[in-house]
Write a protein that holds these residues in place. Structure first.
Motif, PDB file in Angstrom:
ATOM      1  N   MET A   1      -4.445  16.441 -10.824  1.00  0.00           N
ATOM      2  CA  MET A   1      -5.604  15.946 -11.546  1.00  0.00           C
ATOM      3  C   MET A   1      -5.189  14.995 -12.654  1.00  0.00           C
ATOM      4  SD  MET A   1      -8.661  18.472 -12.654  1.00  0.00           S
ATOM      5  CE  MET A   1      -7.835  18.984 -14.074  1.00  0.00           C
ATOM      6  N   ASN A   2      -5.181  13.696 -12.334  1.00  0.00           N
ATOM      7  CA  ASN A   2      -4.724  12.721 -13.328  1.00  0.00           C
ATOM      8  C   ASN A   2      -5.782  11.647 -13.518  1.00  0.00           C
ATOM      9  OD1 ASN A   2      -2.101  14.023 -13.335  1.00  0.00           O
ATOM     10  ND2 ASN A   2      -1.812  13.057 -11.340  1.00  0.00           N
ATOM     11  N   TYR A   3      -6.150  11.423 -14.771  1.00  0.00           N
ATOM     12  CA  TYR A   3      -7.248  10.500 -15.051  1.00  0.00           C
ATOM     13  C   TYR A   3      -6.867   9.498 -16.130  1.00  0.00           C
ATOM     14  CZ  TYR A   3     -10.002  13.682 -12.264  1.00  0.00           C
ATOM     15  OH  TYR A   3     -10.478  14.430 -11.224  1.00  0.00           O
ATOM     16  N   GLY A  76      -1.231  17.868 -14.645  1.00  0.00           N
ATOM     17  CA  GLY A  76      -2.334  16.928 -14.829  1.00  0.00           C
ATOM     18  C   GLY A  76      -2.328  16.318 -16.212  1.00  0.00           C
ATOM     19  N   LYS A 102      -0.457  10.498  -8.352  1.00  0.00           N
ATOM     20  CA  LYS A 102      -1.667   9.718  -8.032  1.00  0.00           C
ATOM     21  C   LYS A 102      -2.693   9.821  -9.151  1.00  0.00           C
ATOM     22  CE  LYS A 102      -2.638   8.455  -3.421  1.00  0.00           C
ATOM     23  NZ  LYS A 102      -1.499   8.742  -2.540  1.00  0.00           N
ATOM     24  N   ILE A 103      -3.394   8.719  -9.406  1.00  0.00           N
ATOM     25  CA  ILE A 103      -4.525   8.739 -10.335  1.00  0.00           C
ATOM     26  C   ILE A 103      -5.782   9.061  -9.528  1.00  0.00           C
ATOM     27  CG2 ILE A 103      -5.971   7.283 -11.850  1.00  0.00           C
ATOM     28  CD1 ILE A 103      -3.251   7.910 -13.092  1.00  0.00           C
ATOM     29  N   ASP A 104      -6.580  10.023 -10.000  1.00  0.00           N
ATOM     30  CA  ASP A 104      -7.789  10.419  -9.274  1.00  0.00           C
ATOM     31  C   ASP A 104      -8.978   9.527  -9.595  1.00  0.00           C
ATOM     32  OD1 ASP A 104      -6.971  12.969  -7.858  1.00  0.00           O
ATOM     33  OD2 ASP A 104      -6.295  13.356  -9.901  1.00  0.00           O
ATOM     34  N   ALA A 105      -9.075   9.088 -10.860  1.00  0.00           N
ATOM     35  CA  ALA A 105     -10.184   8.202 -11.235  1.00  0.00           C
ATOM     36  C   ALA A 105      -9.911   7.567 -12.589  1.00  0.00           C
ATOM     37  CB  ALA A 105     -11.504   8.972 -11.286  1.00  0.00           C
ATOM     38  N   LEU A 186     -11.033   3.064  -7.877  1.00  0.00           N
ATOM     39  CA  LEU A 186     -10.879   4.207  -8.787  1.00  0.00           C
ATOM     40  C   LEU A 186     -11.894   4.236  -9.923  1.00  0.00           C
ATOM     41  CD1 LEU A 186      -6.972   4.300  -9.166  1.00  0.00           C
ATOM     42  CD2 LEU A 186      -8.417   5.946  -7.946  1.00  0.00           C
ATOM     43  N   ILE A 207     -15.143  15.469 -12.593  1.00  0.00           N
ATOM     44  CA  ILE A 207     -13.832  16.124 -12.418  1.00  0.00           C
ATOM     45  C   ILE A 207     -13.992  17.441 -11.664  1.00  0.00           C
ATOM     46  CG2 ILE A 207     -11.846  17.154 -13.610  1.00  0.00           C
ATOM     47  CD1 ILE A 207     -12.225  15.123 -15.851  1.00  0.00           C
ATOM     48  N   LYS A 210     -14.322  16.963  -8.014  1.00  0.00           N
ATOM     49  CA  LYS A 210     -13.103  16.447  -7.367  1.00  0.00           C
ATOM     50  C   LYS A 210     -12.105  17.549  -7.099  1.00  0.00           C
ATOM     51  CE  LYS A 210     -12.148  11.931  -6.859  1.00  0.00           C
ATOM     52  NZ  LYS A 210     -11.022  11.112  -6.420  1.00  0.00           N
ATOM     53  N   LYS A 211     -12.199  18.613  -7.927  1.00  0.00           N
ATOM     54  CA  LYS A 211     -11.152  19.647  -7.875  1.00  0.00           C
ATOM     55  C   LYS A 211     -11.127  20.397  -6.553  1.00  0.00           C
ATOM     56  CE  LYS A 211     -11.131  22.304 -11.589  1.00  0.00           C
ATOM     57  NZ  LYS A 211     -10.626  23.186 -12.629  1.00  0.00           N
TER      58      LYS A 211
END
Ligand code: ADP
Ligand code: ADP
Ligand code: ZN
Length: 211
Positions: A1-3, A76, A102-105, A186, A207, A210-211
């Motif tokens: 979980m990376n934002y 994250g 990876k960046i999620d958003a 993104l 978020i 997305k989880k």
């Protein structure tokens, strides 16, 4: 979980970041907070910040690179205030590739310039990174941080002339990232003129889904 949190000065990045990392137990990576620490012993950084200019990309990129190597980011993270130039975004992509992250958003929090000036002129900060506003988001006890009870201060770069410069820098250097992350699929648009809690709900729901 990376934002990533993207937005002009005063958009509410720091305010939201504080609540998001608490709710989702991820790490808050604020380059602004890191440089506010660094400026106490580094005159070159202090003078750039106090003039509302950006720190050179290579300095910023190295700092973030080292930070992303630490173990705590594995669960994250939320980047706040980075990247801020196209070159930083490209360098971030390289780092992420190397580290297999990876960046999620990318949450793009938008407010207009008048609102930015109103917010920044009443901003009061804590050294823990928390932000308050004398009228819009006053702390529970006057001049004391809700989180750690330390005394709040006004940022040296929150003076009117410097704010104008920072908004100009944002338009020229950071705004193009909206397009960059839209093309990467993104970008999540957030209307930052809403209440603090409405903005938080919108980001939290995204978020959580997305989880
Ligand atoms: P704001 O909350 O107003 O958006 P920040 O706290 O993120 O501002 O940043 C404060 C200052 O720190 C910037 O004006 C700049 O001088 C420096 N800084 C922070 N992040 C970066 C970055 N990614 N690249 C270059 N300079 C940065
Ligand atoms: P940024 O980190 O994007 O520069 P901050 O989170 O520090 O912005 O917020 C800027 C100022 O606006 C602070 O004084 C903060 O208390 C206030 N603020 C943040 N979000 C809102 C909101 N939704 N409505 C009104 N004021 C806000
Ligand atoms: Zn605090």
């Amino acid at each position: 979980m990376n934002y990533i949190l993207l937005g002009p000065p005063g958009a509410g990045k720091g305010t939201q970041a504080k609540k998001i990392v608490e709710k989702f137990s991820i790490v808050h990576l604020s380059t602004g907070d890191m440089f506010r620490q660094a400026k106490q012993s580094d005159k070159a950084i202090a003078s750039l910040m106090e003039a509302g200019k950006l720190i050179p990309d290579d300095v910023v990129v190295n700092m973030v690179k080292n930070r992303l190597k630490k173990d705590d980011v594995k669960n994250g993270f939320l980047l706040d205030g980075f990247p801020r130039t196209l070159n930083q975004a490209v360098e971030l992509d390289k780092m992420l590739k190397t580290e297999n992250i990876k960046i999620d958003a990318v949450f793009s929090i938008i407010i207009d310039n008048d609102e930015a000036v109103r917010r920044i002129s009443g901003r009061r900060m804590c050294e823990c990174g928390a932000s308050f506003h004398v009228d819009f988001l006053p702390p529970k006890v006057k001049d004391l941080c809700d989180y750690c009870k330390k005394k709040l201060f006004q940022r040296a770069d929150d003076k009117e002339e410097v704010v104008k410069e920072r908004l100009k820098v944002y338009d020229a250097q950071t705004k193009p990232l909206i397009d960059y992350y839209t093309k990467a699929g993104l970008l999540v648009d957030i209307d930052g003129s809403q209440s603090e809690s409405a903005v938080f709900d919108q980001i939290s729901k995204f978020i959580a889904n997305k989880k």
